[in-house]
Design an enzyme around this catalytic site. Structure first.
Site, short mmCIF file in Angstrom:
data_model
loop_
_atom_site.label_atom_id
_atom_site.label_comp_id
_atom_site.label_asym_id
_atom_site.label_seq_id
_atom_site.Cartn_x
_atom_site.Cartn_y
_atom_site.Cartn_z
N GLY A 1 5.87 -4.27 14.48
CA GLY A 1 6.42 -4.45 13.14
C GLY A 1 7.82 -3.90 13.04
CB CYS B 1 5.55 -2.41 19.71
SG CYS B 1 7.28 -1.91 19.71
CE1 TYR B 2 5.77 0.73 11.72
CE2 TYR B 2 3.40 0.31 11.70
CZ TYR B 2 4.53 0.85 11.10
OH TYR B 2 4.42 1.50 9.91
CG HIS C 1 6.24 -6.81 21.89
ND1 HIS C 1 5.60 -6.91 20.68
CD2 HIS C 1 7.26 -5.95 21.72
CE1 HIS C 1 6.23 -6.15 19.79
NE2 HIS C 1 7.24 -5.55 20.40
CD GLU D 1 3.04 -9.38 21.26
OE1 GLU D 1 2.62 -8.67 22.20
OE2 GLU D 1 3.61 -8.92 20.27
CG ASP E 1 -2.68 -31.84 10.90
OD1 ASP E 1 -2.94 -31.88 12.11
OD2 ASP E 1 -1.65 -31.32 10.43
CE LYS F 1 -0.25 -31.53 14.62
NZ LYS F 1 -0.08 -31.89 13.20
N1 GLN Z 1 10.10 -0.69 14.40
C1 GLN Z 1 9.53 -0.02 15.53
C2 GLN Z 1 10.61 0.36 16.54
O1 GLN Z 1 11.74 -0.01 16.42
C3 GLN Z 1 8.51 -0.92 16.20
C4 GLN Z 1 9.12 -2.13 16.81
C5 GLN Z 1 8.11 -3.17 17.23
O2 GLN Z 1 6.94 -3.10 16.90
N2 GLN Z 1 8.58 -4.19 17.94
O3 GLN Z 1 10.33 1.06 17.47
#
Ligand code: GLN
Length: 526
Positions: free
Chosen positions: A63, A90-91, A177, A179, A236, A382
């Protein structure tokens, strides 16, 4: 009392993704689905006690916020009482650290880009076949120390706390990340979490979904109620209509509104495909005059869109009144072909002040008609819809059809929309698409169409000076329609299409090919 309706997450093992607003959150869901694991995203503000199903595991997404900021979003602490594995990305990892000792702060510099994963605990199931792989970093904050009760399980050159795990509980945090495709083995890591750690069954297939969904529709609609829905000839609405037909037969009424700006022979084709072919209870309403009369003299693209949208609602409602269910009851439900990306868009976390959006495309109909909404595709991406369509026996060409905008050819005839202009654009488009299919290129292109430009240009045909309009051809390649590139046709192909259009379509003197990408241009011209 109506029977309780079994929602998808109570039938399939589900990984819950709590979204903290990262632009990548939906990709977590997407990747897990690729492994036949059902995953659903909810905003990070979700109250755990309001869940009607229990997830097999929870992922806290990335986030844009800093966990230590006063207005930073935080997870409902009840998530830890679910006693299921949890992984923060991450966040999400910074959130785990914040809740367990608050050792998170601004890093000396941002870390954005690739890093090499160095696994410390080889026995950790999260990292099976992932060690030494490239992972993608995107953060400015970092952990200043280990959270209470956690240990470090992987490092990278820049991140001493690249991955952490709880000493005794199944709680993990990763700074990178997995993903995004830049994390080379990220998919494997997500699967390791879902399958090895959460023990989620890999049974999310469209074969299994069909039965679940048909049952759900039957439970929801009950034994007598009736449903109406609009069909457009697109994938759809066709898949949604076919599911309804399988579930409740003729108690589903499909309405196709011919708005006068559909593709060549479209209304006729839909009648054949959906009505005769798929056996759907279908009425085709010819409202071309009504639409074209309202479009008279209008050149502003936004106005055209509004007129078509409003007239559609009007015609659809009028037609719905004419449908008298055999049961003698009122029509109770409106079918809508909402897909999961629309749902994600409306629930994703956009900050403390966010308001949840409703689906604007059905807003009008629902307000006026007092109908309940039924959305059988709302869990599906989709490609899942397409796969489902093939399983339901919908012809291949229809399932793989390019998208077509609601306002149709009205926004591909630039300037005023008249019957004559529509006829020219339609014919040119038909020739273009026919040649694309013949050349075997249709499935390589994401969307292709012809536009009619209301400028006159000089030409010469059979020694005669001509002074006619211009057709612009557009073809794009894209994976998400957010960005797109124009398709690199062979010159001979373009030559052939141009010559056919000028020869076969009266009113056209010149053909051009649009070589702008998106951005800066949009896919459609209006
Ligand atoms: N905002 C947080 C940071 O800068 C998390 C970033 C993120 O989740 N990509 O570390």
């Amino acid at each position: 009392m109506a029977p309780t309706v079994e929602e998808v997450p109570s039938v399939f093992d589900t990984i819950l993704v709590l979204d903290f607003g990262s632009q990548y959150s939906h990709l977590i869901t997407r990747r897990l689905r690729e492994f036949n694991i059902y995953a659903e995203m909810l905003p990070c503000t979700q109250k755990i006690k309001d869940l009607t199903w229990k997830p097999k595991g929870v992922i806290l997404s990335g986030g844009p916020y800093s966990v230590y900021a006063a207005d930073a979003p935080h997870v409902d602490p009840a998530v830890f009482d679910l006693n299921v594995p949890i992984m923060g990305i991450c966040y999400g990892m910074q959130e785990l650290a914040w809740l367990n000792g608050k050792k998170v702060g601004r890093g000396e510099k941002r870390e954005y880009g690739p890093a090499t994963l160095n696994v410390l605990d080889q026995s950790c199931p999260l990292f099976e076949n992932v060690d030494h792989s490239i992972v993608w970093m995107s953060h400015g904050d970092k952990l200043h120390g280990l959270p209470a009760g956690f240990k470090t399980i992987a490092t990278s050159d820049n991140s001493p706390f690249c991955a952490i795990a709880h000493e005794s509980k199944e709680i993990y945090g990763i700074q990178f990340h997995p993903e995004v495709t830049h994390s080379k083995k990220g998919k494997i890591l997500l699967r390791n979490f879902a399958v090895s750690i959460c023990k989620a069954a890999q049974n999310w297939t469209m074969e299994n979904f069909i039965d679940t969904e048909i049952n759900r529709i039957r439970q929801l609609v009950g034994p007598t109620a009736e449903v109406i829905g609009a069909v457009s000839g697109g994938v759809d609405s066709t898949v949604a209509a076919k599911l309804m037909k399988e579930a409740i037969g003729d108690r589903f009424h499909a309405i196709m509104v011919d708005n006068g700006v559909l593709r060549l022979n479209e209304a006729e084709n839909v009648k054949q495909f959906l009505g005769e072919g798929l056996g759907i209870n279908l009425s085709v309403i010819d409202a071309a005059d009504e639409f074209l009369t309202k479009l008279k003299g209008v050149t502003d693209p936004e106005k055209k869109r509004k007129i078509i949208g409003n007239t559609f609602i009007h015609v659809f409602e009028r037609e719905a009144e004419n449908i008298k269910p055999k049961s003698g009851e009122e029509i109770e439900f409106l079918l809508q072909g909402t897909l999961y990306p629309d749902v994600i868009e409306s629930i994703s976390f956009k900050g403390p002040s966010q308001t949840i959006k409703t689906h604007h495309n059905v807003g009008g109909l629902l307000e006026n008609m007092k109908l309940k909404l039924i959305e059988p595709l709302r869990e599906l991406f989709k490609d899942e819809v397409r796969h489902l369509g093939e399983l339901l026996g919908i012809p291949h060409d229809l399932v793989w059809r390019h998208p077509f905008p609601g306002p149709g050819i009205a926004i591909r005839v630039l300037g005023e929309v008249t019957r004559e202009q529509v006829a020219i654009a339609r014919k040119a488009d038909h020739i273009y698409i026919e040649e694309i299919r013949k050349a075997g290129l249709y499935n390589k292109i994401s969307q292709a169409f012809a536009c009619l430009l209301p400028v006159k240009s000089v030409g010469v045909m059979g020694d005669q000076r001509t002074y006619e309009q211009v057709i612009a051809l557009r073809a794009i390649e894209t994976t998400d329609f957010m960005t797109a590139d124009w398709f690199p046709f062979e010159h001979d192909f373009l030559k052939k299409v141009a010559s056919r259009i000028v020869n076969e379509v009266d009113g056209v003197a010149r053909v051009t090919y649009d070589i702008t990408s998106k951005p800066p241009a949009t896919v459609e011209w209006e």
